[in-house]
Design a protein around this motif. Sequence first.
Motif, PDB file in Angstrom:
ATOM      1  N   GLY A 123      41.649   5.389  10.817  1.00  0.00           N
ATOM      2  CA  GLY A 123      42.564   4.040  11.014  1.00  0.00           C
ATOM      3  C   GLY A 123      41.814   3.192  11.860  1.00  0.00           C
ATOM      4  O   GLY A 123      41.320   3.868  12.916  1.00  0.00           O
ATOM      5  N   LEU A 124      41.969   1.858  12.029  1.00  0.00           N
ATOM      6  CA  LEU A 124      41.065   1.099  13.192  1.00  0.00           C
ATOM      7  C   LEU A 124      41.995   0.442  13.911  1.00  0.00           C
ATOM      8  O   LEU A 124      43.094  -0.192  13.459  1.00  0.00           O
ATOM      9  CB  LEU A 124      40.350  -0.100  12.223  1.00  0.00           C
ATOM     10  N   LEU A 139      47.568   8.900  25.927  1.00  0.00           N
ATOM     11  CA  LEU A 139      47.447   8.678  24.521  1.00  0.00           C
ATOM     12  C   LEU A 139      48.729   7.981  24.122  1.00  0.00           C
ATOM     13  O   LEU A 139      48.497   7.210  23.115  1.00  0.00           O
ATOM     14  CB  LEU A 139      47.360  10.038  23.803  1.00  0.00           C
ATOM     15  N   GLY A 140      50.025   8.327  24.526  1.00  0.00           N
ATOM     16  CA  GLY A 140      51.267   7.669  24.038  1.00  0.00           C
ATOM     17  C   GLY A 140      51.345   8.291  22.715  1.00  0.00           C
ATOM     18  O   GLY A 140      50.870   9.448  22.543  1.00  0.00           O
ATOM     19  N   PHE A 141      51.830   7.527  21.735  1.00  0.00           N
ATOM     20  CA  PHE A 141      52.188   7.993  20.533  1.00  0.00           C
ATOM     21  C   PHE A 141      51.776   7.002  19.668  1.00  0.00           C
ATOM     22  O   PHE A 141      51.767   5.801  19.689  1.00  0.00           O
ATOM     23  CB  PHE A 141      53.711   8.187  20.153  1.00  0.00           C
ATOM     24  N   ILE A 142      51.129   7.667  18.663  1.00  0.00           N
ATOM     25  CA  ILE A 142      50.291   6.968  17.603  1.00  0.00           C
ATOM     26  C   ILE A 142      50.687   7.427  16.099  1.00  0.00           C
ATOM     27  O   ILE A 142      50.700   8.740  15.952  1.00  0.00           O
ATOM     28  CB  ILE A 142      48.788   6.897  17.465  1.00  0.00           C
ATOM     29  N   SER A 143      50.873   6.632  15.250  1.00  0.00           N
ATOM     30  CA  SER A 143      51.226   7.105  13.857  1.00  0.00           C
ATOM     31  C   SER A 143      50.979   5.954  13.134  1.00  0.00           C
ATOM     32  O   SER A 143      50.678   4.788  13.289  1.00  0.00           O
ATOM     33  CB  SER A 143      52.804   7.467  13.809  1.00  0.00           C
ATOM     34  N   ALA A 144      51.214   6.196  11.703  1.00  0.00           N
ATOM     35  CA  ALA A 144      50.675   5.205  10.657  1.00  0.00           C
ATOM     36  C   ALA A 144      51.679   4.007  10.677  1.00  0.00           C
ATOM     37  O   ALA A 144      51.530   2.841  10.003  1.00  0.00           O
ATOM     38  CB  ALA A 144      51.064   5.967   9.139  1.00  0.00           C
ATOM     39  N   ASN A 154      44.913   4.926   5.387  1.00  0.00           N
ATOM     40  CA  ASN A 154      43.991   5.991   5.925  1.00  0.00           C
ATOM     41  C   ASN A 154      44.853   7.045   6.889  1.00  0.00           C
ATOM     42  O   ASN A 154      44.088   7.826   7.379  1.00  0.00           O
ATOM     43  CB  ASN A 154      42.774   5.395   6.381  1.00  0.00           C
ATOM     44  N   ILE A 155      45.671   6.497   7.572  1.00  0.00           N
ATOM     45  CA  ILE A 155      46.406   7.053   8.659  1.00  0.00           C
ATOM     46  C   ILE A 155      47.670   7.871   8.218  1.00  0.00           C
ATOM     47  O   ILE A 155      48.351   8.321   9.305  1.00  0.00           O
ATOM     48  CB  ILE A 155      46.307   6.405   9.905  1.00  0.00           C
ATOM     49  N   ALA A 225      43.533  15.222   8.135  1.00  0.00           N
ATOM     50  CA  ALA A 225      42.436  14.949   8.802  1.00  0.00           C
ATOM     51  C   ALA A 225      42.408  13.767   9.547  1.00  0.00           C
ATOM     52  O   ALA A 225      41.401  12.606   9.251  1.00  0.00           O
ATOM     53  CB  ALA A 225      40.951  15.274   8.308  1.00  0.00           C
ATOM     54  N   ILE A 226      43.513  13.219  10.029  1.00  0.00           N
ATOM     55  CA  ILE A 226      43.678  11.857  10.505  1.00  0.00           C
ATOM     56  C   ILE A 226      42.983  11.616  11.731  1.00  0.00           C
ATOM     57  O   ILE A 226      43.112  12.365  12.660  1.00  0.00           O
ATOM     58  CB  ILE A 226      45.359  11.510  10.259  1.00  0.00           C
ATOM     59  N   CYS A 227      42.519  10.304  11.841  1.00  0.00           N
ATOM     60  CA  CYS A 227      41.862   9.886  13.185  1.00  0.00           C
ATOM     61  C   CYS A 227      41.822   8.675  13.376  1.00  0.00           C
ATOM     62  O   CYS A 227      42.056   7.663  12.390  1.00  0.00           O
ATOM     63  CB  CYS A 227      40.457  10.351  13.317  1.00  0.00           C
ATOM     64  N   TYR A 228      41.721   8.035  14.777  1.00  0.00           N
ATOM     65  CA  TYR A 228      41.887   6.472  14.863  1.00  0.00           C
ATOM     66  C   TYR A 228      40.807   6.232  15.668  1.00  0.00           C
ATOM     67  O   TYR A 228      40.338   6.756  16.854  1.00  0.00           O
ATOM     68  CB  TYR A 228      43.282   6.256  15.718  1.00  0.00           C
ATOM     69  N   HIS A 229      40.042   5.022  15.344  1.00  0.00           N
ATOM     70  CA  HIS A 229      38.803   4.382  15.796  1.00  0.00           C
ATOM     71  C   HIS A 229      39.286   3.505  16.815  1.00  0.00           C
ATOM     72  O   HIS A 229      39.713   2.238  16.418  1.00  0.00           O
ATOM     73  CB  HIS A 229      37.915   3.932  14.703  1.00  0.00           C
ATOM     74  N   ILE A 230      38.841   3.643  18.122  1.00  0.00           N
ATOM     75  CA  ILE A 230      38.962   2.630  19.055  1.00  0.00           C
ATOM     76  C   ILE A 230      38.144   1.433  18.805  1.00  0.00           C
ATOM     77  O   ILE A 230      36.839   1.614  18.547  1.00  0.00           O
ATOM     78  CB  ILE A 230      38.682   3.376  20.624  1.00  0.00           C
ATOM     79  N   TYR A 231      38.657   0.221  19.108  1.00  0.00           N
ATOM     80  CA  TYR A 231      37.873  -0.808  18.746  1.00  0.00           C
ATOM     81  C   TYR A 231      36.597  -1.036  19.962  1.00  0.00           C
ATOM     82  O   TYR A 231      36.880  -0.813  21.029  1.00  0.00           O
ATOM     83  CB  TYR A 231      38.774  -2.284  19.043  1.00  0.00           C
TER      84      TYR A 231
END
Length: 273
Positions: A123-124, A139-144, A154-155, A225-231
């Motif tokens: 995810g972007l 990190l805080g909390f991140i979800s879809a 994707n997330i 296998a979820i991940c988040y791409h930092i801008y």
Amino acid sequence: MADRISVALVISTYNWPEALKLVLESVLKQTILPDEIVIADDGSGKETYDLIRSYTKRFNIPVKHFWHEDNGFQKTIILNQAVLGTASTYIVQIDGDIILEEHFIEDHLNAAEQGYHVLGSRGLLTVDKSKELLNGNSLGFISAFSKGINNGFNIIRFPLVKSFFVTKRKRSNNFKGCNCAFWKADFLKVNGYNNGLTGWGHEDIELGARFINLGITQKKIKMVAICYHIYHKINDRGSEKSNYKVYQQTVNDGNYYCENGCDKMEVNAALLK
């Protein structure tokens, strides 16, 4: 999982310690830790070195730091060094701006299959969400369903239906080094990354093409296998066209062995921090 395969998490980075810190924080939260963390550092400064040193004290697994002098974009060379320096059977590779969902390593271990290399998705994060995380020291909390994330499909982590979203095919032009996995033995058979590809672009799909030429099929996974791409701003792409030509030649020739790869490289023990 006492008898599970050994896995190394290989993280490529260059002079962005604020992002790398978030990545390492997300590794600490994993349901299953990798057997080792191996950082492929393409010439970062002292701040990155100090950050990595501080995290070696927080993990109860080896944290290895491979570094060479900054001589432009030479990601392939340092990645080859890093993979050669692993002691594990299986490699999960990400970039130093990829935040991991807590089941990331567990999911990749479950997806590992002989005869395949694995492609995950990402995810972007938006500019604002990225700034929030980078400036928050947490990190805080991140979800879809969090605000500030694109590519929402994707997330979504939903392992009960993951089998319906697996695709296996001989494709390489979508291979991404920011979320992928492969057997170290297969990496050695194709002689690793092509060291001739300097400058940004297509070193990952060229490796993927040689996996395909060897007979190692791509396994693309979703819902795990979820991940988040930092801008971040787009890198200099002056080498993109020439690198893509090398990729096309690899596809057309059907060669799987790279002459300018990792076979002649020596792992320098001094680079293990």
